[in-house]
Design a protein around this motif. Structure first.
Motif, PDB file in Angstrom:
ATOM      1  N   LYS A  70       0.833  -1.210   0.000  1.00 17.38           N
ATOM      2  CA  LYS A  70       0.000   0.000   0.000  1.00 17.38           C
ATOM      3  C   LYS A  70       0.870   1.264   0.000  1.00 17.38           C
ATOM      4  CE  LYS A  70      -4.083  -1.934   2.268  1.00 17.38           C
ATOM      5  NZ  LYS A  70      -4.960  -1.873   3.472  1.00 17.38           N
ATOM      6  N   THR A  71       1.878   1.284   0.871  1.00 19.63           N
ATOM      7  CA  THR A  71       2.767   2.451   0.937  1.00 19.63           C
ATOM      8  C   THR A  71       3.520   2.619  -0.380  1.00 19.63           C
ATOM      9  OG1 THR A  71       3.048   2.067   3.291  1.00 19.63           O
ATOM     10  CG2 THR A  71       4.611   3.557   2.256  1.00 19.63           C
ATOM     11  N   TYR A  72       3.915   1.500  -0.952  1.00 22.16           N
ATOM     12  CA  TYR A  72       4.605   1.518  -2.257  1.00 22.16           C
ATOM     13  C   TYR A  72       3.728   2.196  -3.312  1.00 22.16           C
ATOM     14  CZ  TYR A  72       6.183  -0.558  -6.709  1.00 22.16           C
ATOM     15  OH  TYR A  72       6.591  -0.763  -8.008  1.00 22.16           O
ATOM     16  N   ASP A  73       2.456   1.781  -3.358  1.00 17.61           N
ATOM     17  CA  ASP A  73       1.532   2.351  -4.348  1.00 17.61           C
ATOM     18  C   ASP A  73       1.283   3.831  -4.087  1.00 17.61           C
ATOM     19  OD1 ASP A  73       1.310  -0.042  -5.669  1.00 17.61           O
ATOM     20  OD2 ASP A  73      -0.486  -0.687  -4.553  1.00 17.61           O
ATOM     21  N   ARG A  74       1.153   4.198  -2.780  1.00 20.26           N
ATOM     22  CA  ARG A  74       0.913   5.602  -2.436  1.00 20.26           C
ATOM     23  C   ARG A  74       2.071   6.497  -2.888  1.00 20.26           C
ATOM     24  NH1 ARG A  74      -1.208   4.170   3.584  1.00 20.26           N
ATOM     25  NH2 ARG A  74      -3.445   3.952   3.109  1.00 20.26           N
TER      26      ARG A  74
END
Length: 769
Positions: A556-560
């Motif tokens: 999720k953090t990667y995508d954000r």
């Protein structure tokens, strides 16, 4: 009661001369009794009256009333007085000369000096008494060049001394002076003032008969300096040959040094300054040049024993003669090169680390640089010899036997260890000194491109891993490299530091955005996230060699971040370098561990360990499928985890084997709370080193090709040998190109038709526009 002598009749020469003769006798023989003003005035008037009776008309006051033209000058009278004075001086000097025959050696010098001082003192008085004769009759004779042998009266007295005294006694006088100087050289104390007076008398006799206001050193040089220099040569030739045959070279040099100093003082004390150059030159020839072979032979022993005082004395002596230092420079260079090679050979047997290697190089340089500065006064020839010797043993020694690129690689590794965070890091002031020392070695490194490539990779790792000891130290080192090699050499290094600053700003901005999202959603971030965004063409990194499935915990953090960055910089592409990523994982599964441990791991190790949140045992194939890692990379990641006993492997199984099974170790224990598992294997280090060298070779090919094209574009037509020499000249500041490699590059450019051979001339190329 006082009496005034009566002046003789102006037109009676005999009476006038008789009167003047008595005055001359008093002046020349009894001047110490005194000559009162009245007596002086009467003598002057007697000359004036006799000479003035034939002068042009005068005014009532007795002064001459008009210019002295040729017609008036014919009435001037004075020949009788002049001739009689010359004869009287001749008779007077004959008596003195006859008297001098009673004396020899130092007694003769005492007599000669006494008479010379008395005579010249009296001569000035006589000159003043006959001033009227000088002013008119002598002046006319000289102006009209009637007689070359007419001089003003003072010059006449010196001419007479030279003719009637000096010419007869100078042999004995010179012999006596030389004996006196020899006695002084033998250690006796002499009356130096006596020699000084003799020298000054010889100088005074250097008369310019055409111009009484001028003088020369002809008499001094012919009758004193020439025999003095010859006697000096004989004396020191005999002494030096005897002394050097009976004593050591250092003792001889001390003797020669003392003798040269004595001769310098001799000039200052009693010789004419013009004698300095021929005297010292002759002494240098006899004392130094004639014994150079023996002095040169003594050099090696002195440098072996580190006799700095003797070496400095040898340097100072040999520096006096042309090419005297040349053999010393050659021997010094050979000695330093051997010392450097020996120092490296001693540590090479111990498989030396970069610090030991660089310290060994520096120790040799420091020792002999100090020697150059003290013993050889920093002379440029010895500095060049030191540089040449250091260049040899830095680039070609036992450690570098397979490749000259080993020295720059080890130097870069030493820099890496120095600039990394460590308990052994030196203090700030000491660090600056060490970096300056590193630059000393760097100056001698031929393959500076090798250093640049390794340094660049290691700097990148320090920055990415956050292991730099100090941003200031990193900047200082880059500044030193820039000063040594120019802006182009360090532009990428500088850009790396800039990217780190930009990444910090980007992180702060991203965290602020994420915090707003968490606040709005009412949740808290579960983990800390830092990202480095680096310019692809400035960093020595390549894309990952394996695929990798990011764990669900970080996706999720990667995508954000991907979305955040694309909104901020549309059109830019991010390539994720997972092989350089790292993470910290906290444990909560271990028995008896209340606080748990923190594992510092690579991204790939993280991908493996997070699988154990869903299970406690996985096979090699299962982990490969879940992480998508290549077998080589997965094997490497598992190897460290197994070695640290975080994961357990069944007996007999090897890491990476098909079917091998990896169980989570619930009994893991460690004395440390934070455990670093992100370690590079030796095999990985070797692969990385090999890849770096491969990259260097590729870069060199492009640099050589670019240099050839640049040269040919400027010159248009060039011979093969000249082109190769020019390529070497242009690139040697970065590396020393090998001739076979340049030839290969020429062939490549011929195939690509950047250049072509000139018809009928195999060794000539022309540029293809």
């Amino acid at each position: 009661m006082s009496s005034v002598a009566q002046l003789p009749p102006a037109n009676d020469f005999d009476a006038t001369w008789t009167f003047l003769e008595k005055g001359l006798d008093q002046i020349m023989n009894r001047l110490e009794e005194g000559l009162d003003r009245t007596r002086y005035s009467i003598l002057y008037s007697a000359v004036h009256n006799f000479c003035a009776r034939g002068s042009p008309p005068q005014t009532a006051g007795g002064a001459y009333s008009g210019p002295l033209n040729h017609r008036a000058a014919t009435h001037l009278i004075g020949a009788e007085l002049y001739n009689s004075l010359s004869k009287w001086l001749e008779d007077h000097l004959t008596k003195i000369r006859t008297e001098s025959e009673k004396f020899m050696d130092e007694a003769l010098l005492q007599y000669y000096t006494k008479q010379w001082i008395r005579y010249t003192t009296a001569a000035r008085v006589v000159n003043n008494i006959f001033m009227y004769l000088n002013r008119y009759w002598v002046k006319r004779e000289i102006d009209e060049d009637r007689k070359n042998d007419v001089h003003d009266v003072f010059t006449l007295t010196l001419v007479c001394w030279k003719r009637h005294m000096f010419q007869f006694v100078h042999h004995n006088v010179i012999a006596a002076v030389l004996k006196l100087i020899e006695r002084e050289r033998n250690g006796e104390t002499i009356e130096t003032g006596l020699v000084k007076n003799i020298v000054e008398s010889f100088v005074s006799l250097g008369l310019d008969t055409t111009d009484s206001t001028k003088s020369n050193l002809d008499v001094y040089r012919e009758f004193f300096e020439t025999p003095f220099i010859s006697a000096t040569e004989v004396y020191y030739t005999t002494e030096s040959e005897k002394f050097i045959s009976e004593n050591s070279v250092p003792d001889y040099m001390k003797k020669a040094d003392v003798r040269l100093g004595e001769e310098e003082n001799r000039v200052q004390i009693y010789l004419h300054e013009s004698t300095h150059k021929p005297l010292i030159s002759k002494c240098e020839t006899v004392l130094v040049k004639n014994h150079t072979e023996a002095i040169w032979e003594g050099f090696q022993n002195l440098i072996d024993l580190d006799k700095q005082d003797d070496l400095h004395r040898m340097y100072a002596l040999l520096a006096r003669i042309p090419e005297g230092l040349d053999p010393l420079r050659v021997r010094f260079e050979t000695h330093v090169r051997k010392a450097g090679l020996g120092a490296i050979e001693r540590i090479a047997q111990q498989d030396a680390d970069p610090k030991t290697y660089v310290d060994a190089l520096l120790e040799v340089h420091r020792k002999y640089n100090d020697l150059v500065q003290t013993a050889f006064s920093g002379e440029s020839g010895f500095v060049a010899a030191l540089d040449k010797a250091c260049g040899e043993f830095v680039n070609r020694n036992k450690v570098c036997k397979n490749s000259t690129s080993k020295s720059p690689e080890l130097l870069a590794r030493y820099c890496d260890s120095l600039l990394k965070k460590s308990a052994k890091n030196p203090e700030e002031n000491e660090l600056e000194d060490v970096m300056n020392s590193i630059m000393t070695v760097f100056k001698y490194v031929e393959d500076k491109d090798v250093f640049q490539k390794f340094y660049s990779r290691m700097l990148a790792k320090r920055l990415v891993n956050g292991t730099s000891a100090s941003d200031d130290a990193e900047g200082s080192m880059i500044s030193k490299l820039k000063e040594a090699c120019g802006f182009e050499y360090t532009s990428r290094l500088q850009r790396m530091l800039t990217d780190m600053s930009l990444s910090k700003e980007l992180n702060d901005s991203f965290k602020e955005r994420m915090q707003q999202s968490y606040d709005n959603s009412g949740t808290n971030g579960k983990f800390d996230f830092n990202i480095l965004v680096l310019a692809a063409n400035q960093w020595p990194f390549s894309a990952p060699t394996t695929s990798f499935n990011l764990p669900e915990d970080v996706i999720k953090t990667y995508d954000r971040f991907q979305k955040f960055y694309q909104n901020k910089h549309s059109g830019r592409k991010l390539t994720w370098l997972f092989q350089f990523c790292k993470a910290e994982l906290k444990t909560s599964y271990l028995k008896g561990s209340k606080a748990g441990y923190t594992f510092q791991v690579s991204a790939y190790q993280m991908g493996v360990l997070l699988q154990y949140n869903s299970g406690t045992s996985y096979t090699f194939e299962e982990l490969k499928e879940s992480t998508a890692l290549s077998p080589e990379v997965l094997t490497s990641a598992l190897g460290i985890l197994v070695k640290a006993k975080v994961l357990l492997l069944n007996n007999g199984e090897k890491v990476g084997d098909n079917g091998s099974k990896y169980d989570l170790n619930f009994d893991f224990k460690s004395k440390k709370i934070r455990i670093n598992l992100n370690l590079q294997m030796k095999t990985e280090q070797k692969v990385e080193t090999d890849e770096t060298h491969k990259t260097i070779e590729e870069d060199r090919k492009y640099l050589m090709q670019a240099a050839i094209v640049r040269i040919m574009k400027t010159r248009k037509v060039m011979k093969h040998v000249a082109l190769i020499e020019e390529v070497i000249t242009q690139l040697q500041s970065r590396f020393k190109p090998r001739v076979p490699d340049i030839k290969k590059c020429i062939d490549i450019l011929l195939e690509k038709e950047f250049i072509e051979r000139v018809d009928g001339q195999k060794d000539m190329y022309s540029y293809v526009a």
